[in-house]
Design a protein around this motif. Structure first.
Motif, short mmCIF file in Angstrom:
data_model
loop_
_atom_site.label_atom_id
_atom_site.label_comp_id
_atom_site.label_asym_id
_atom_site.label_seq_id
_atom_site.Cartn_x
_atom_site.Cartn_y
_atom_site.Cartn_z
N GLY A 134 0.82 -1.21 0.00
CA GLY A 134 0.00 0.00 0.00
C GLY A 134 0.85 1.26 0.00
N ARG A 135 1.84 1.31 0.90
CA ARG A 135 2.71 2.51 0.95
C ARG A 135 3.43 2.71 -0.37
NH1 ARG A 135 3.16 0.98 6.48
NH2 ARG A 135 4.77 -0.55 5.99
N THR A 180 2.52 1.64 -3.34
CA THR A 180 1.57 1.97 -4.41
C THR A 180 1.10 3.41 -4.29
OG1 THR A 180 0.87 -0.33 -4.48
CG2 THR A 180 -0.59 1.28 -5.52
N TRP A 227 -9.14 -7.91 -1.55
CA TRP A 227 -10.21 -7.12 -0.93
C TRP A 227 -9.98 -5.63 -1.17
CZ3 TRP A 227 -6.68 -9.82 2.17
CH2 TRP A 227 -5.91 -9.07 3.05
N LEU A 261 -11.77 -0.85 -4.12
CA LEU A 261 -11.42 0.20 -5.08
C LEU A 261 -12.37 0.19 -6.28
CD1 LEU A 261 -9.39 2.48 -5.72
CD2 LEU A 261 -8.06 0.78 -6.99
N ASN A 265 -8.16 9.04 0.98
CA ASN A 265 -8.87 9.36 2.23
C ASN A 265 -10.04 8.41 2.47
OD1 ASN A 265 -7.43 11.36 3.54
ND2 ASN A 265 -8.42 13.04 2.39
N VAL A 269 -10.00 5.28 1.76
CA VAL A 269 -9.36 4.09 2.34
C VAL A 269 -8.95 4.39 3.79
CG1 VAL A 269 -7.47 2.42 2.16
CG2 VAL A 269 -8.55 3.29 0.08
N ASN A 270 -8.34 5.56 4.00
CA ASN A 270 -7.95 5.94 5.38
C ASN A 270 -9.14 5.83 6.32
OD1 ASN A 270 -5.35 6.55 4.53
ND2 ASN A 270 -5.69 8.77 4.42
N ARG A 330 -11.93 4.14 5.99
CA ARG A 330 -12.37 2.75 6.17
C ARG A 330 -11.46 2.00 7.16
NH1 ARG A 330 -11.38 -1.07 2.81
NH2 ARG A 330 -10.85 0.28 1.07
N PHE A 356 -6.20 12.91 5.38
CA PHE A 356 -5.09 13.76 4.97
C PHE A 356 -5.67 15.04 4.40
CE2 PHE A 356 -1.96 15.13 1.80
CZ PHE A 356 -0.74 14.97 2.46
N ARG A 404 3.53 17.36 0.11
CA ARG A 404 3.94 16.00 0.48
C ARG A 404 4.60 15.26 -0.69
NH1 ARG A 404 5.85 11.89 1.19
NH2 ARG A 404 5.18 10.06 2.38
P1 FAD Z 1 -0.48 4.99 3.69
O1 FAD Z 1 -1.97 5.04 3.81
O2 FAD Z 1 0.13 3.92 2.86
O3 FAD Z 1 0.03 6.42 3.19
C1 FAD Z 1 1.39 6.66 2.86
C2 FAD Z 1 1.66 8.15 3.03
O4 FAD Z 1 0.80 8.87 2.15
C3 FAD Z 1 1.30 8.71 4.39
O5 FAD Z 1 2.35 8.57 5.29
C4 FAD Z 1 0.97 10.16 4.11
O6 FAD Z 1 2.13 10.95 4.10
C5 FAD Z 1 0.44 10.13 2.71
N1 FAD Z 1 -1.03 10.21 2.65
C6 FAD Z 1 -1.95 9.66 3.49
N2 FAD Z 1 -3.18 9.90 3.06
C7 FAD Z 1 -3.06 10.64 1.91
C8 FAD Z 1 -3.99 11.19 1.02
N3 FAD Z 1 -5.31 11.05 1.20
N4 FAD Z 1 -3.52 11.88 -0.04
C9 FAD Z 1 -2.19 12.03 -0.24
N5 FAD Z 1 -1.24 11.52 0.57
C10 FAD Z 1 -1.69 10.83 1.65
N6 FAD Z 1 -5.25 -1.78 3.27
C11 FAD Z 1 -6.16 -2.54 3.92
O7 FAD Z 1 -5.86 -3.04 5.00
N7 FAD Z 1 -7.41 -2.74 3.40
C12 FAD Z 1 -7.79 -2.20 2.20
O8 FAD Z 1 -8.92 -2.42 1.74
C13 FAD Z 1 -6.83 -1.42 1.48
N8 FAD Z 1 -7.14 -0.90 0.27
C14 FAD Z 1 -6.17 -0.26 -0.45
C15 FAD Z 1 -6.46 0.20 -1.73
C16 FAD Z 1 -5.48 0.80 -2.51
C17 FAD Z 1 -5.82 1.27 -3.89
C18 FAD Z 1 -4.17 0.98 -1.98
C19 FAD Z 1 -3.09 1.61 -2.80
C20 FAD Z 1 -3.88 0.55 -0.69
C21 FAD Z 1 -4.86 -0.07 0.10
N9 FAD Z 1 -4.60 -0.52 1.39
C22 FAD Z 1 -5.54 -1.23 2.07
C23 FAD Z 1 -3.30 -0.17 2.06
C24 FAD Z 1 -3.47 1.07 2.96
O9 FAD Z 1 -4.09 2.15 2.23
C25 FAD Z 1 -2.12 1.60 3.48
O10 FAD Z 1 -1.22 1.78 2.39
C26 FAD Z 1 -1.44 0.71 4.51
O11 FAD Z 1 -2.35 0.41 5.56
C27 FAD Z 1 -0.19 1.42 5.10
O12 FAD Z 1 -0.65 2.63 5.71
P2 FAD Z 1 0.24 3.79 6.24
O13 FAD Z 1 -0.42 4.30 7.49
O14 FAD Z 1 1.67 3.37 6.34
O15 FAD Z 1 0.17 4.98 5.16
#
Ligand code: FAD
Length: 106
Positions: free
Chosen positions: A8-9, A11, A49, A54, A80, A82-83, A85, A91, A99
């Protein structure tokens, strides 16, 4: 299976950075390739999932590939969703360039 968090990070980094450097006035070829990239995620993304969430989300919110700012905003909103959910903080989409493109002011 892949590490869903690391995937996720990585991507989000790829997608937000690609959107940040997408042209403000994309050519038809650039638009259609961006649309293909985004539409292929629900089919190819290796977290099933995540991919199906998505797919539903994109049905309600079709990608806006008209230019860099619109695309960056669209992607920020999808991230957001996804965040939200996952119970993570939203963000501030006004900070997307800071960023992913410009870095913090001085
Ligand atoms: P991430 O959410 O990976 O964010 C990385 C960095 O992006 C953050 O540190 C911040 O600096 C920046 N950021 C945060 N929000 C935003 C924003 N809105 N706009 C711009 N920059 C931002 N995980 C699941 O468990 N279930 C799911 O259903 C799921 N669906 C996903 C769908 C997609 C398309 C993708 C790409 C990822 C999905 N993930 C899912 C993974 C999840 O979104 C996170 O990537 C993972 O949980 C790691 O989160 P993290 O807190 O390290 O930061």
């Amino acid at each position: 299976p892949p590490d869903v968090e690391q995937l996720g990070r990585a991507t989000w980094t790829f997608l937000h950075t690609t959107a940040a450097y997408y042209p403000e006035r994309p050519t038809p070829v650039q638009r259609s390739n961006m649309l293909s990239l985004l539409r292929s995620l629900p089919i190819l993304y290796p977290c099933s999932w995540c991919a199906s969430h998505l797919e539903e989300n994109i049905k309600d919110h079709p990608p806006d590939v008209s230019g860099r700012l619109a695309l960056s905003r669209w992607l920020c909103e999808r991230h957001n969703d996804v965040n939200e959910r996952l119970g993570k903080p939203r963000f501030d989409c006004a900070k997307t360039d800071e960023r992913w493109k410009d870095g913090p002011a001085d």
